[in-house]
Design a protein around this motif. Sequence first.
Motif, PDB file in Angstrom:
ATOM      1  N   ALA A  48      40.485  16.205  41.442  1.00 56.45           N
ATOM      2  CA  ALA A  48      40.273  16.467  40.016  1.00 56.45           C
ATOM      3  C   ALA A  48      39.208  17.533  39.796  1.00 56.45           C
ATOM      4  N   SER A  49      38.119  17.467  40.592  1.00 58.16           N
ATOM      5  CA  SER A  49      37.046  18.447  40.426  1.00 58.16           C
ATOM      6  C   SER A  49      37.547  19.855  40.739  1.00 58.16           C
ATOM      7  N   ASN A  50      38.428  19.969  41.735  1.00 57.95           N
ATOM      8  CA  ASN A  50      39.015  21.272  42.037  1.00 57.95           C
ATOM      9  C   ASN A  50      39.880  21.767  40.891  1.00 57.95           C
ATOM     10  N   CYS A  51      40.719  20.890  40.366  1.00 60.97           N
ATOM     11  CA  CYS A  51      41.600  21.269  39.261  1.00 60.97           C
ATOM     12  C   CYS A  51      40.801  21.740  38.056  1.00 60.97           C
ATOM     13  N   PHE A  52      39.873  20.917  37.607  1.00 56.90           N
ATOM     14  CA  PHE A  52      39.114  21.245  36.400  1.00 56.90           C
ATOM     15  C   PHE A  52      38.175  22.421  36.640  1.00 56.90           C
ATOM     16  N   GLY A  53      37.612  22.499  37.852  1.00 58.21           N
ATOM     17  CA  GLY A  53      36.728  23.618  38.169  1.00 58.21           C
ATOM     18  C   GLY A  53      37.465  24.946  38.170  1.00 58.21           C
ATOM     19  N   GLN A  54      38.722  24.933  38.646  1.00 61.80           N
ATOM     20  CA  GLN A  54      39.500  26.171  38.645  1.00 61.80           C
ATOM     21  C   GLN A  54      39.779  26.649  37.223  1.00 61.80           C
ATOM     22  N   THR A  55      40.120  25.730  36.328  1.00 61.54           N
ATOM     23  CA  THR A  55      40.379  26.152  34.945  1.00 61.54           C
ATOM     24  C   THR A  55      39.111  26.716  34.319  1.00 61.54           C
ATOM     25  N   GLN A  56      37.959  26.111  34.635  1.00 59.51           N
ATOM     26  CA  GLN A  56      36.700  26.614  34.105  1.00 59.51           C
ATOM     27  C   GLN A  56      36.381  27.993  34.669  1.00 59.51           C
ATOM     28  N   ALA A  57      36.586  28.143  35.976  1.00 57.75           N
ATOM     29  CA  ALA A  57      36.277  29.423  36.614  1.00 57.75           C
ATOM     30  C   ALA A  57      37.164  30.538  36.080  1.00 57.75           C
ATOM     31  N   LEU A  58      38.455  30.241  35.885  1.00 57.89           N
ATOM     32  CA  LEU A  58      39.355  31.256  35.348  1.00 57.89           C
ATOM     33  C   LEU A  58      38.941  31.674  33.947  1.00 57.89           C
ATOM     34  N   MET A  59      38.536  30.720  33.146  1.00 58.09           N
ATOM     35  CA  MET A  59      38.116  31.033  31.776  1.00 58.09           C
ATOM     36  C   MET A  59      36.762  31.726  31.745  1.00 58.09           C
ATOM     37  N   GLN A  60      35.799  31.172  32.479  1.00 61.47           N
ATOM     38  CA  GLN A  60      34.398  31.592  32.362  1.00 61.47           C
ATOM     39  C   GLN A  60      34.092  32.854  33.160  1.00 61.47           C
ATOM     40  N   GLY A  61      34.592  32.904  34.399  1.00 58.93           N
ATOM     41  CA  GLY A  61      34.304  34.034  35.259  1.00 58.93           C
ATOM     42  C   GLY A  61      32.854  34.049  35.711  1.00 58.93           C
ATOM     43  N   LYS A  62      32.410  35.174  36.216  1.00 58.98           N
ATOM     44  CA  LYS A  62      31.017  35.343  36.657  1.00 58.98           C
ATOM     45  C   LYS A  62      30.585  36.771  36.347  1.00 58.98           C
ATOM     46  N   THR A  63      29.509  36.916  35.608  1.00 58.94           N
ATOM     47  CA  THR A  63      29.028  38.240  35.224  1.00 58.94           C
ATOM     48  C   THR A  63      28.234  38.870  36.368  1.00 58.94           C
ATOM     49  N   LEU A  64      27.963  40.152  36.255  1.00 64.27           N
ATOM     50  CA  LEU A  64      27.165  40.842  37.261  1.00 64.27           C
ATOM     51  C   LEU A  64      25.768  40.251  37.329  1.00 64.27           C
ATOM     52  N   ALA A  65      25.194  39.946  36.170  1.00 64.13           N
ATOM     53  CA  ALA A  65      23.847  39.364  36.152  1.00 64.13           C
ATOM     54  C   ALA A  65      23.837  38.006  36.855  1.00 64.13           C
ATOM     55  N   GLU A  66      24.875  37.219  36.651  1.00 63.06           N
ATOM     56  CA  GLU A  66      24.959  35.913  37.315  1.00 63.06           C
ATOM     57  C   GLU A  66      25.112  36.083  38.826  1.00 63.06           C
ATOM     58  N   ALA A  67      25.909  37.071  39.226  1.00 65.45           N
ATOM     59  CA  ALA A  67      26.074  37.321  40.663  1.00 65.45           C
ATOM     60  C   ALA A  67      24.771  37.786  41.295  1.00 65.45           C
ATOM     61  N   GLN A  68      24.031  38.641  40.593  1.00 70.13           N
ATOM     62  CA  GLN A  68      22.748  39.124  41.107  1.00 70.13           C
ATOM     63  C   GLN A  68      21.743  37.978  41.210  1.00 70.13           C
ATOM     64  N   ALA A  69      21.725  37.121  40.206  1.00 74.67           N
ATOM     65  CA  ALA A  69      20.805  35.979  40.237  1.00 74.67           C
ATOM     66  C   ALA A  69      21.152  35.031  41.382  1.00 74.67           C
ATOM     67  N   GLU A  70      22.420  34.880  41.651  1.00 77.47           N
ATOM     68  CA  GLU A  70      22.876  34.013  42.739  1.00 77.47           C
ATOM     69  C   GLU A  70      22.401  34.529  44.092  1.00 77.47           C
ATOM     70  N   LEU A  71      22.315  35.858  44.213  1.00 78.04           N
ATOM     71  CA  LEU A  71      21.927  36.481  45.477  1.00 78.04           C
ATOM     72  C   LEU A  71      20.429  36.696  45.608  1.00 78.04           C
ATOM     73  N   ALA A  72      19.700  36.437  44.538  1.00 80.02           N
ATOM     74  CA  ALA A  72      18.245  36.658  44.564  1.00 80.02           C
ATOM     75  C   ALA A  72      17.605  35.829  45.671  1.00 80.02           C
ATOM     76  N   GLY A  73      16.703  36.469  46.421  1.00 80.66           N
ATOM     77  CA  GLY A  73      16.025  35.761  47.501  1.00 80.66           C
ATOM     78  C   GLY A  73      16.764  35.794  48.814  1.00 80.66           C
ATOM     79  N   SER A  74      17.960  36.409  48.828  1.00 81.64           N
ATOM     80  CA  SER A  74      18.706  36.504  50.085  1.00 81.64           C
ATOM     81  C   SER A  74      18.096  37.585  50.967  1.00 81.64           C
ATOM     82  N   GLN A  75      18.545  37.671  52.189  1.00 81.07           N
ATOM     83  CA  GLN A  75      17.990  38.621  53.148  1.00 81.07           C
ATOM     84  C   GLN A  75      18.680  39.985  53.089  1.00 81.07           C
TER      85      GLN A  75
END
Length: 551
Positions: free
Chosen positions: A419-446
Amino acid sequence: MSQLTQSAAWAALEQHQKSIAPQHMRDWFKADPQRAERMRLSAAGLTLDYSKNRANDETLSLLMDLAKQQGLNKLRVAMFSGETINNTEQRAVLHTALRANPSDSAWQPQADKIEAVQASLEKMRDFVEQVRAGQWHGYTGKAITDVVSIGIGGSFLGPKMASESLKPYWHESLSVHYVANVDGTAIADKLKGLDPETTLFVTSSKSFGTQETLANTLSARAWFYESGAGKQDVAKHFVAVTSNIKAATEFGIDENNLFPMWDWVGGRYSMWSAIGMPIALLIGFERFEEILKGAEAMDTHFMEAPIEQNMPVLMAMLGVWYANFFDSHAHVILSYDHYLRALPGYLQQLDMESNGKNVTRSGELVDYHTGPVIWGGEGTNGQHAYHQLLHQGTRVIPADFIMPLKSHNPIGEHHDMLASNCFGQTQALMQGKTLAEAQAELAGSQHSPEQLSLLAKHKVMPGNKPSNTILMERVTPYTLGALIALYEHRTFVQGVVWELNSFDQWGVELGKQLGNSVLSAIRDTHAEVELDASTEYLVNSFRQAKPQTLG
């Protein structure tokens, strides 16, 4: 230009699309906390969440204007009333009569058809109960243990899909096997390990002459004879669903073992009839009736609910929205239940054979997109394959997510994860990920600044990808019947909007005709058959590869 594309309703939608295209669904959800509640609908044991669509209240209103303009209300009544809406074959379209409640006064004008359907169902019931109780004996006196269903197209896809979907209800000592492909390997593999003395064959062919079905039936009979059986024994091991009584009885099938087909039921709409015999044998006739009841409940909803709150109509018009105003060429069906894994394949035929047309009911060439490519599969498997294209591909591909809230096999946390996969996929398709969110996700990486900048761009998901989610408590005969009827009516509504006859299949017929001509050329080098140079080369290559018969 067609009248449809020049119409006021079409023009209004074209103009509206220009204003709505730049808008993002994630902003709509933030601005409207009631969006999900307003864009949710339940009927016949199913719940549809259509809030993750690139549509607002104005969109839906304009889409309903288009449906009304195209005469949906009138054609919907015409179909249920038995009018000849299949105008190229001069036939009524009454698959809904196969699951009708005979006591419903609305069906009184079709009393003769309802009576014939009920008589067929009672005959099915008697036969199914005998086989399941071990009272139907083969020619050596043994009870039936295996059923081989031989058909193709609608005589194969519907029963096979329903059987797989309802595995928890299978008879404990009866197995059903399906054969459709004319490739000899298909039937050879199915017959291996079966006992001719305990095997029953169900042949489904309206004409009892469909090339693939007849070839497989003849091979089955030859296999049966090899066991020492004779023609007098065929009646105990072969039954048929057909209109051609003469051909079936000449084959050796007892007339008492023939079940009817009617010309007012198309093949891809026929699993509700005796074509569903293998389903009934596998799950029992009472549960087969539950499939009919689920479909009948959806029929009632489709006929009685206002189109603005009508599940098949909403799904259909959202599909039109993407196909015609977002240039979408495909629609993906994602089943988050292992038992429903065959559903996308079944819906391919239902939709693509019905609305894969380029000519209107009046014979005019269309200048707009009609039926999309239907594809899909099991949800979680797809997540590790083609969901990549759904998330980051360049095309708009609407998706239907189908999820039962309860599992027939509740093991550990499996269903929670599903169920979490099903509902998460619908959310991901709708919401997406912005460049700022991707940059924040990578912050602190090597990563170096250059690597981080590049990687962040690759992690951006545009979102704004549309989907419907269909929920049910559990996959049961009733909910499966409702689900299939939902898609039947969705397909019908889209055909109405596109001005198509959704109930013929002349492309299929052409393939059959040419296939028979090519077969004549393969069998007889002197046959007068016109072949193009490519096909002639292919035929000659096949002839040369065939083993030579010694004279």
